[in-house]
Design a protein around this motif. Structure first.
Motif, PDB file in Angstrom:
ATOM      1  N   ASP A 145      76.814  47.654  -2.588  1.00 44.83           N
ATOM      2  CA  ASP A 145      76.844  47.885  -4.034  1.00 44.83           C
ATOM      3  C   ASP A 145      76.303  46.699  -4.831  1.00 44.83           C
ATOM      4  O   ASP A 145      76.662  46.497  -5.982  1.00 44.83           O
ATOM      5  CB  ASP A 145      78.248  48.276  -4.506  1.00 44.83           C
ATOM      6  CG  ASP A 145      78.207  49.014  -5.842  1.00 44.83           C
ATOM      7  OD1 ASP A 145      77.225  49.737  -6.107  1.00 44.83           O
ATOM      8  OD2 ASP A 145      79.154  48.848  -6.647  1.00 44.83           O
ATOM      9  N   THR A 146      75.455  45.887  -4.185  1.00 44.79           N
ATOM     10  CA  THR A 146      74.773  44.814  -4.905  1.00 44.79           C
ATOM     11  C   THR A 146      73.265  45.064  -4.812  1.00 44.79           C
ATOM     12  O   THR A 146      72.812  45.917  -4.056  1.00 44.79           O
ATOM     13  CB  THR A 146      75.088  43.426  -4.297  1.00 44.79           C
ATOM     14  OG1 THR A 146      74.684  43.403  -2.923  1.00 44.79           O
ATOM     15  CG2 THR A 146      76.566  43.088  -4.409  1.00 44.79           C
ATOM     16  N   TRP A 147      72.507  44.324  -5.606  1.00 45.60           N
ATOM     17  CA  TRP A 147      71.060  44.471  -5.668  1.00 45.60           C
ATOM     18  C   TRP A 147      70.397  43.285  -4.996  1.00 45.60           C
ATOM     19  O   TRP A 147      70.859  42.145  -5.121  1.00 45.60           O
ATOM     20  CB  TRP A 147      70.604  44.553  -7.126  1.00 45.60           C
ATOM     21  CG  TRP A 147      71.046  45.796  -7.820  1.00 45.60           C
ATOM     22  CD1 TRP A 147      72.274  46.038  -8.373  1.00 45.60           C
ATOM     23  CD2 TRP A 147      70.280  46.974  -8.026  1.00 45.60           C
ATOM     24  NE1 TRP A 147      72.305  47.297  -8.908  1.00 45.60           N
ATOM     25  CE2 TRP A 147      71.100  47.905  -8.719  1.00 45.60           C
ATOM     26  CE3 TRP A 147      68.979  47.347  -7.708  1.00 45.60           C
ATOM     27  CZ2 TRP A 147      70.662  49.157  -9.094  1.00 45.60           C
ATOM     28  CZ3 TRP A 147      68.536  48.603  -8.083  1.00 45.60           C
ATOM     29  CH2 TRP A 147      69.371  49.494  -8.766  1.00 45.60           C
ATOM     30  N   GLY A 148      69.286  43.541  -4.293  1.00 42.46           N
ATOM     31  CA  GLY A 148      68.546  42.479  -3.632  1.00 42.46           C
ATOM     32  C   GLY A 148      67.074  42.812  -3.530  1.00 42.46           C
ATOM     33  O   GLY A 148      66.661  43.951  -3.745  1.00 42.46           O
ATOM     34  N   ILE A 149      66.293  41.804  -3.203  1.00 40.11           N
ATOM     35  CA  ILE A 149      64.864  42.024  -2.989  1.00 40.11           C
ATOM     36  C   ILE A 149      64.670  42.598  -1.585  1.00 40.11           C
ATOM     37  O   ILE A 149      65.547  42.461  -0.732  1.00 40.11           O
ATOM     38  CB  ILE A 149      64.045  40.727  -3.188  1.00 40.11           C
ATOM     39  CG1 ILE A 149      64.495  39.614  -2.233  1.00 40.11           C
ATOM     40  CG2 ILE A 149      64.135  40.262  -4.640  1.00 40.11           C
ATOM     41  CD1 ILE A 149      63.663  38.343  -2.308  1.00 40.11           C
ATOM     42  N   PRO A 150      63.527  43.235  -1.324  1.00 38.37           N
ATOM     43  CA  PRO A 150      63.270  43.728   0.025  1.00 38.37           C
ATOM     44  C   PRO A 150      63.334  42.564   1.025  1.00 38.37           C
ATOM     45  O   PRO A 150      62.630  41.560   0.859  1.00 38.37           O
ATOM     46  CB  PRO A 150      61.847  44.290  -0.048  1.00 38.37           C
ATOM     47  CG  PRO A 150      61.606  44.547  -1.499  1.00 38.37           C
ATOM     48  CD  PRO A 150      62.424  43.534  -2.239  1.00 38.37           C
ATOM     49  N   GLN A 168      73.531  50.237  -0.156  1.00 39.16           N
ATOM     50  CA  GLN A 168      74.580  51.230   0.063  1.00 39.16           C
ATOM     51  C   GLN A 168      75.932  50.520   0.182  1.00 39.16           C
ATOM     52  O   GLN A 168      76.016  49.376   0.642  1.00 39.16           O
ATOM     53  CB  GLN A 168      74.310  52.054   1.334  1.00 39.16           C
ATOM     54  CG  GLN A 168      73.205  53.063   1.177  1.00 39.16           C
ATOM     55  CD  GLN A 168      73.614  54.259   0.318  1.00 39.16           C
ATOM     56  OE1 GLN A 168      74.720  54.377  -0.185  1.00 39.16           O
ATOM     57  NE2 GLN A 168      72.665  55.165   0.138  1.00 39.16           N
ATOM     58  N   ASP A 169      76.983  51.208  -0.222  1.00 44.29           N
ATOM     59  CA  ASP A 169      78.329  50.625  -0.216  1.00 44.29           C
ATOM     60  C   ASP A 169      78.760  50.159   1.173  1.00 44.29           C
ATOM     61  O   ASP A 169      79.465  49.160   1.302  1.00 44.29           O
ATOM     62  CB  ASP A 169      79.349  51.635  -0.746  1.00 44.29           C
ATOM     63  CG  ASP A 169      79.112  51.990  -2.213  1.00 44.29           C
ATOM     64  OD1 ASP A 169      78.385  51.244  -2.906  1.00 44.29           O
ATOM     65  OD2 ASP A 169      79.659  53.004  -2.671  1.00 44.29           O
ATOM     66  N   HIS A 170      78.363  50.869   2.231  1.00 43.81           N
ATOM     67  CA  HIS A 170      78.820  50.543   3.584  1.00 43.81           C
ATOM     68  C   HIS A 170      78.074  49.364   4.216  1.00 43.81           C
ATOM     69  O   HIS A 170      78.451  48.885   5.270  1.00 43.81           O
ATOM     70  CB  HIS A 170      78.705  51.777   4.506  1.00 43.81           C
ATOM     71  CG  HIS A 170      77.306  52.182   4.816  1.00 43.81           C
ATOM     72  ND1 HIS A 170      76.572  53.007   3.981  1.00 43.81           N
ATOM     73  CD2 HIS A 170      76.493  51.865   5.848  1.00 43.81           C
ATOM     74  CE1 HIS A 170      75.372  53.191   4.506  1.00 43.81           C
ATOM     75  NE2 HIS A 170      75.296  52.508   5.636  1.00 43.81           N
ATOM     76  N   LYS A 171      77.016  48.879   3.579  1.00 44.01           N
ATOM     77  CA  LYS A 171      76.256  47.746   4.113  1.00 44.01           C
ATOM     78  C   LYS A 171      76.956  46.434   3.737  1.00 44.01           C
ATOM     79  O   LYS A 171      77.759  46.389   2.810  1.00 44.01           O
ATOM     80  CB  LYS A 171      74.832  47.731   3.537  1.00 44.01           C
ATOM     81  CG  LYS A 171      74.012  48.977   3.835  1.00 44.01           C
ATOM     82  CD  LYS A 171      73.817  49.193   5.298  1.00 44.01           C
ATOM     83  CE  LYS A 171      72.552  48.570   5.786  1.00 44.01           C
ATOM     84  NZ  LYS A 171      72.310  48.753   7.211  1.00 44.01           N
ATOM     85  N   ALA A 172      76.625  45.360   4.459  1.00 47.35           N
ATOM     86  CA  ALA A 172      77.149  44.037   4.104  1.00 47.35           C
ATOM     87  C   ALA A 172      76.775  43.755   2.650  1.00 47.35           C
ATOM     88  O   ALA A 172      75.651  44.026   2.238  1.00 47.35           O
ATOM     89  CB  ALA A 172      76.563  42.978   5.026  1.00 47.35           C
ATOM     90  N   GLN A 173      77.705  43.239   1.887  1.00 46.97           N
ATOM     91  CA  GLN A 173      77.529  43.007   0.443  1.00 46.97           C
ATOM     92  C   GLN A 173      77.062  44.281  -0.260  1.00 46.97           C
ATOM     93  O   GLN A 173      76.165  44.255  -1.102  1.00 46.97           O
ATOM     94  CB  GLN A 173      76.572  41.840   0.188  1.00 46.97           C
ATOM     95  CG  GLN A 173      77.136  40.510   0.671  1.00 46.97           C
ATOM     96  CD  GLN A 173      76.368  39.338   0.131  1.00 46.97           C
ATOM     97  OE1 GLN A 173      76.148  39.236  -1.072  1.00 46.97           O
ATOM     98  NE2 GLN A 173      75.974  38.444   1.012  1.00 46.97           N
TER      99      GLN A 173
END
Length: 139
Positions: A35-40, A28-33
């Motif tokens: 609008d990026t993609w990451g693994i669980p 989500q945009d409001h989380k640290a970093q």
């Protein structure tokens, strides 16, 4: 551990793989970093071991249940950001069927099964591109 490395926290996550693809989550945009993609992945709780944390985070963030016996260790990475350092424990699990991913909308806005090549063309969190290259060159 790198010289003058002062970790603020420890994180655990995992490459959940099926048929040459793995799960990526769109933050989500409001989380640290945002609008990026990451693994669980996520912070390790006090008293929790990294493998159990990777299993818990995978279940919480995707709805996919991986037993600790099937979550194999891959690497520990020492990450240095301008404001803080952290230790990132990376695990891996191969599953037989692509599970339907159930995301927590407060944390993520999308989830996909992607190939390593497609993932490297996406806006990835932090040093995930390096981790993807390291992981998939060794599998």
């Amino acid at each position: 551990m790198p010289e003058k490395f002062n970790p603020k926290l420890e994180v655990a996550g995992g490459f959940i793989e099926c048929g040459g693809e793995f799960i990526l989550l769109h933050r989500q945009d409001h989380k640290a970093q945002g609008d990026t993609w990451g693994i669980p992945s996520g912070k390790i709780h006090d008293g929790e071991n990294p493998r159990d944390a990777a299993c818990r985070e995978t279940a919480e963030e995707t709805g996919v249940i991986i037993s600790r016996d099937h979550m194999g260790y891959f690497a520990t990475v020492y990450v240095r950001y301008p404001d803080y350092d952290f230790i990132y424990h990376i695990f891996h699990a191969k599953i037989k069927r692509k599970a339907e991913i159930e995301i927590n909308r407060n944390e993520h806005k999308d989830a996909k099964w992607v190939s390593p090549q497609d993932a490297l063309r996406m806006p990835l969190i932090g040093d995930l591109g390096t981790c993807i290259k390291l992981f998939f060159q060794n599998t």
